[in-house]
Design a protein around this motif. Structure first.
Motif, PDB file in Angstrom:
ATOM      1  N   LEU A  59       3.941  10.614  13.668  1.00 34.53           N
ATOM      2  CA  LEU A  59       3.414   9.368  13.233  1.00 34.53           C
ATOM      3  C   LEU A  59       4.374   8.461  12.519  1.00 34.53           C
ATOM      4  N   HIS A  60       4.370   7.153  12.899  1.00 33.02           N
ATOM      5  CA  HIS A  60       5.229   6.114  12.088  1.00 33.02           C
ATOM      6  C   HIS A  60       4.067   5.160  11.260  1.00 33.02           C
ATOM      7  N   ILE A  61       4.645   4.971   9.933  1.00 36.58           N
ATOM      8  CA  ILE A  61       3.989   4.085   9.197  1.00 36.58           C
ATOM      9  C   ILE A  61       4.883   3.056   8.585  1.00 36.58           C
ATOM     10  N   HIS A  62       4.751   1.455   8.627  1.00 36.58           N
ATOM     11  CA  HIS A  62       5.424   0.651   8.113  1.00 36.58           C
ATOM     12  C   HIS A  62       4.998   0.537   6.583  1.00 36.58           C
ATOM     13  N   LEU A  63       6.024   1.097   5.733  1.00 30.99           N
ATOM     14  CA  LEU A  63       5.378   1.300   4.138  1.00 30.99           C
ATOM     15  C   LEU A  63       5.616  -0.039   3.706  1.00 30.99           C
ATOM     16  N   ASP A  88      11.106  -0.096   4.297  1.00 35.59           N
ATOM     17  CA  ASP A  88      10.951   1.165   4.375  1.00 35.59           C
ATOM     18  C   ASP A  88       9.773   1.563   5.605  1.00 35.59           C
ATOM     19  N   CYS A  89      10.153   2.755   6.134  1.00 35.13           N
ATOM     20  CA  CYS A  89       9.202   3.477   7.227  1.00 35.13           C
ATOM     21  C   CYS A  89       9.008   4.900   6.790  1.00 35.13           C
ATOM     22  N   LEU A  90       7.785   5.463   6.866  1.00 38.08           N
ATOM     23  CA  LEU A  90       7.518   6.783   6.762  1.00 38.08           C
ATOM     24  C   LEU A  90       7.125   7.343   8.336  1.00 38.08           C
TER      25      LEU A  90
HETATM   26 NI    NI Z   1       8.323   0.959  10.439  1.00 30.60          NI
END
Ligand code: NI
Length: 137
Positions: free
Chosen positions: A89-93, A97-99
């Motif tokens: 799973l990719h989340i744009h923080l 930064d990304c998680l």
């Molecule tokens: Ni991202």
């Protein structure tokens, strides 16, 4: 569901009161449910001590997406460990930064090796692995 067996447990009053307080605080519907959960947790923790035990894990990685090399390395690593990778799973923080949450399944030793490899990649700011034993769960 396996057969249920009733057991009797003797506890000191103070210990029982403390246990009931914990149950209320955590929102367990009954002592039985709380006991089952605590027993499973202890058995699971014991199993995680064996390198060959089967487990699932969530690996959390926070990294700067401007490290473009890192993104392709992460993808490459996941493909090279395809048997273990269940999902990611990719989340744009924020702007930088990304998680990435990568879910792995396999033997404890293999999961740890892969997770440590991921966390140690250049550009990873924060990394954490959460393991759960799945044998007899
Ligand atoms: Ni991202």
């Amino acid at each position: 569901m396996s057969q249920v067996e009733r057991i009797g447990v003797s506890l000191e009053k103070d210990l029982l009161a403390a246990f009931d307080g914990l149950i209320a605080k955590r929102g367990y519907p009954s002592r039985s449910e709380a006991l089952r959960n605590l027993i499973r947790r202890e058995i699971g923790a014991e199993q995680l001590g064996r390198p060959e035990a089967m487990a699932v894990a969530a690996v959390f990685l926070v990294y700067n997406h401007h490290s473009t090399k890192l993104m392709s390395m992460l993808t490459g690593l996941q493909h090279s460990h395809l048997l273990q990778t269940i999902s990611s799973l990719h989340i744009h923080l924020d702007q930088h930064d990304c998680l990435e949450v990568i879910v792995l399944r396999g033997q404890v030793s293999e999961i740890n090796k892969t997770a440590e490899h991921l966390i140690s990649l250049k550009g990873v700011k924060l990394g954490r692995i959460n393991l759960l034993a799945i044998e007899g769960a």
